[in-house]
Design a protein around this motif. Structure first.
Motif, PDB file in Angstrom:
ATOM      1  N   GLU A 102       0.860  -1.177   0.000  1.00  0.00           N
ATOM      2  CA  GLU A 102       0.000   0.000   0.000  1.00  0.00           C
ATOM      3  C   GLU A 102       0.899   1.230   0.000  1.00  0.00           C
ATOM      4  O   GLU A 102       2.072   1.152   0.385  1.00  0.00           O
ATOM      5  CB  GLU A 102      -0.886   0.013   1.258  1.00  0.00           C
ATOM      6  CG  GLU A 102      -1.870  -1.135   1.335  1.00  0.00           C
ATOM      7  CD  GLU A 102      -2.948  -1.072   0.288  1.00  0.00           C
ATOM      8  OE1 GLU A 102      -3.359   0.054  -0.091  1.00  0.00           O
ATOM      9  OE2 GLU A 102      -3.388  -2.139  -0.169  1.00  0.00           O
ATOM     10  N   GLU A 103       0.369   2.352  -0.404  1.00  0.00           N
ATOM     11  CA  GLU A 103       1.167   3.576  -0.410  1.00  0.00           C
ATOM     12  C   GLU A 103       1.712   3.845   0.989  1.00  0.00           C
ATOM     13  O   GLU A 103       0.994   3.780   1.975  1.00  0.00           O
ATOM     14  CB  GLU A 103       0.333   4.761  -0.891  1.00  0.00           C
ATOM     15  CG  GLU A 103       1.160   5.982  -1.173  1.00  0.00           C
ATOM     16  CD  GLU A 103       0.433   7.044  -1.970  1.00  0.00           C
ATOM     17  OE1 GLU A 103       1.048   8.085  -2.203  1.00  0.00           O
ATOM     18  OE2 GLU A 103      -0.723   6.837  -2.343  1.00  0.00           O
ATOM     19  N   GLY A 104       3.028   4.091   1.067  1.00  0.00           N
ATOM     20  CA  GLY A 104       3.696   4.344   2.342  1.00  0.00           C
ATOM     21  C   GLY A 104       4.212   3.093   3.028  1.00  0.00           C
ATOM     22  O   GLY A 104       4.932   3.175   4.019  1.00  0.00           O
ATOM     23  N   GLU A 105       3.872   1.920   2.488  1.00  0.00           N
ATOM     24  CA  GLU A 105       4.309   0.653   3.073  1.00  0.00           C
ATOM     25  C   GLU A 105       5.666   0.237   2.481  1.00  0.00           C
ATOM     26  O   GLU A 105       5.960   0.491   1.323  1.00  0.00           O
ATOM     27  CB  GLU A 105       3.257  -0.425   2.777  1.00  0.00           C
ATOM     28  CG  GLU A 105       3.469  -1.734   3.496  1.00  0.00           C
ATOM     29  CD  GLU A 105       2.344  -2.727   3.227  1.00  0.00           C
ATOM     30  OE1 GLU A 105       2.403  -3.816   3.812  1.00  0.00           O
ATOM     31  OE2 GLU A 105       1.425  -2.438   2.441  1.00  0.00           O
ATOM     32  N   TRP A 147      17.822  -3.746  -0.857  1.00  0.00           N
ATOM     33  CA  TRP A 147      17.446  -2.458  -0.272  1.00  0.00           C
ATOM     34  C   TRP A 147      15.961  -2.470   0.047  1.00  0.00           C
ATOM     35  O   TRP A 147      15.205  -3.242  -0.541  1.00  0.00           O
ATOM     36  CB  TRP A 147      17.708  -1.317  -1.263  1.00  0.00           C
ATOM     37  CG  TRP A 147      19.147  -1.110  -1.548  1.00  0.00           C
ATOM     38  CD1 TRP A 147      19.905  -1.738  -2.503  1.00  0.00           C
ATOM     39  CD2 TRP A 147      20.027  -0.216  -0.875  1.00  0.00           C
ATOM     40  NE1 TRP A 147      21.197  -1.285  -2.462  1.00  0.00           N
ATOM     41  CE2 TRP A 147      21.295  -0.343  -1.473  1.00  0.00           C
ATOM     42  CE3 TRP A 147      19.868   0.696   0.167  1.00  0.00           C
ATOM     43  CZ2 TRP A 147      22.393   0.400  -1.053  1.00  0.00           C
ATOM     44  CZ3 TRP A 147      20.956   1.420   0.576  1.00  0.00           C
ATOM     45  CH2 TRP A 147      22.204   1.275  -0.024  1.00  0.00           C
ATOM     46  N   SER A 148      15.565  -1.608   0.948  1.00  0.00           N
ATOM     47  CA  SER A 148      14.139  -1.419   1.193  1.00  0.00           C
ATOM     48  C   SER A 148      13.790   0.032   0.874  1.00  0.00           C
ATOM     49  O   SER A 148      14.639   0.923   0.932  1.00  0.00           O
ATOM     50  CB  SER A 148      13.771  -1.748   2.643  1.00  0.00           C
ATOM     51  OG  SER A 148      14.325  -0.799   3.528  1.00  0.00           O
ATOM     52  N   THR A 149      12.552   0.209   0.507  1.00  0.00           N
ATOM     53  CA  THR A 149      12.028   1.546   0.231  1.00  0.00           C
ATOM     54  C   THR A 149      10.536   1.518   0.526  1.00  0.00           C
ATOM     55  O   THR A 149      10.002   0.492   0.947  1.00  0.00           O
ATOM     56  CB  THR A 149      12.324   1.976  -1.227  1.00  0.00           C
ATOM     57  OG1 THR A 149      12.022   3.359  -1.368  1.00  0.00           O
ATOM     58  CG2 THR A 149      11.535   1.160  -2.232  1.00  0.00           C
ATOM     59  N   TYR A 150       9.886   2.625   0.283  1.00  0.00           N
ATOM     60  CA  TYR A 150       8.460   2.720   0.554  1.00  0.00           C
ATOM     61  C   TYR A 150       7.702   2.982  -0.733  1.00  0.00           C
ATOM     62  O   TYR A 150       8.153   3.735  -1.595  1.00  0.00           O
ATOM     63  CB  TYR A 150       8.180   3.834   1.578  1.00  0.00           C
ATOM     64  CG  TYR A 150       8.779   3.490   2.912  1.00  0.00           C
ATOM     65  CD1 TYR A 150       8.065   2.728   3.832  1.00  0.00           C
ATOM     66  CD2 TYR A 150      10.074   3.881   3.234  1.00  0.00           C
ATOM     67  CE1 TYR A 150       8.625   2.373   5.053  1.00  0.00           C
ATOM     68  CE2 TYR A 150      10.635   3.532   4.452  1.00  0.00           C
ATOM     69  CZ  TYR A 150       9.907   2.775   5.355  1.00  0.00           C
ATOM     70  OH  TYR A 150      10.467   2.419   6.547  1.00  0.00           O
ATOM     71  N   GLU A 151       6.580   2.301  -0.864  1.00  0.00           N
ATOM     72  CA  GLU A 151       5.722   2.470  -2.031  1.00  0.00           C
ATOM     73  C   GLU A 151       5.191   3.895  -2.067  1.00  0.00           C
ATOM     74  O   GLU A 151       4.578   4.360  -1.098  1.00  0.00           O
ATOM     75  CB  GLU A 151       4.554   1.471  -1.966  1.00  0.00           C
ATOM     76  CG  GLU A 151       3.529   1.630  -3.049  1.00  0.00           C
ATOM     77  CD  GLU A 151       4.060   1.359  -4.431  1.00  0.00           C
ATOM     78  OE1 GLU A 151       4.068   2.298  -5.241  1.00  0.00           O
ATOM     79  OE2 GLU A 151       4.479   0.215  -4.711  1.00  0.00           O
ATOM     80  N   PHE A 207       9.547  -7.227  -3.332  1.00  0.00           N
ATOM     81  CA  PHE A 207       9.356  -8.290  -2.359  1.00  0.00           C
ATOM     82  C   PHE A 207       8.764  -7.760  -1.054  1.00  0.00           C
ATOM     83  O   PHE A 207       9.135  -6.686  -0.587  1.00  0.00           O
ATOM     84  CB  PHE A 207      10.695  -8.971  -2.067  1.00  0.00           C
ATOM     85  CG  PHE A 207      11.390  -9.423  -3.324  1.00  0.00           C
ATOM     86  CD1 PHE A 207      11.011 -10.578  -3.964  1.00  0.00           C
ATOM     87  CD2 PHE A 207      12.402  -8.646  -3.871  1.00  0.00           C
ATOM     88  CE1 PHE A 207      11.631 -10.981  -5.139  1.00  0.00           C
ATOM     89  CE2 PHE A 207      13.040  -9.040  -5.036  1.00  0.00           C
ATOM     90  CZ  PHE A 207      12.655 -10.206  -5.674  1.00  0.00           C
ATOM     91  N   LYS A 208       7.914  -8.565  -0.476  1.00  0.00           N
ATOM     92  CA  LYS A 208       7.274  -8.192   0.786  1.00  0.00           C
ATOM     93  C   LYS A 208       8.243  -8.273   1.954  1.00  0.00           C
ATOM     94  O   LYS A 208       8.193  -7.458   2.867  1.00  0.00           O
ATOM     95  CB  LYS A 208       6.070  -9.098   1.035  1.00  0.00           C
ATOM     96  CG  LYS A 208       5.249  -8.708   2.237  1.00  0.00           C
ATOM     97  CD  LYS A 208       3.992  -9.542   2.331  1.00  0.00           C
ATOM     98  CE  LYS A 208       3.106  -9.046   3.467  1.00  0.00           C
ATOM     99  NZ  LYS A 208       1.819  -9.753   3.508  1.00  0.00           N
TER     100      LYS A 208
END
Length: 94
Positions: free
Chosen positions: A32-35, A47-51, A67-68
């Motif tokens: 979801e947006e912001g997740e 790396w991780s980022t936010y939708e 990836f979740k």
């Protein structure tokens, strides 16, 4: 011709997704947006980022580089590392 309001459309899509999951067509997860989600960069680092519903998020999702969990990304990273090792050893050419 009658248009469908947003709530009805949402219910229809939820029903379609449930049927698809039941009969073997799983819905791909998308944040979801912001997740947060994870991806691999060009060096195969995780790396991780936010939708944010931006083009880059769409590009990662369409490619399948989305990836979740970090563990899911690590599994794909391992497979890619093995693939590139075979390429370097000329087991895979062309």
């Amino acid at each position: 011709f009658r248009s469908i309001d947003k709530e009805d459309l949402k219910k229809i899509l939820e029903t379609v997704n449930k049927i698809n999951e039941k009969y073997g067509i799983p819905k791909r997860w998308r944040a979801e947006e912001g997740e947060e989600y994870y991806f691999l960069d060009s060096k195969c680092e995780i790396w991780s980022t936010y939708e944010n519903k931006k083009k880059i998020d769409d590009a990662f999702f369409k490619l399948g580089n989305y990836f979740k969990t970090k563990e899911e990304a690590e599994k794909v990273k391992k497979e890619l590392d093995e693939f590139w090792a075979k390429v370097r050893e000329r087991e895979i050419e062309g």
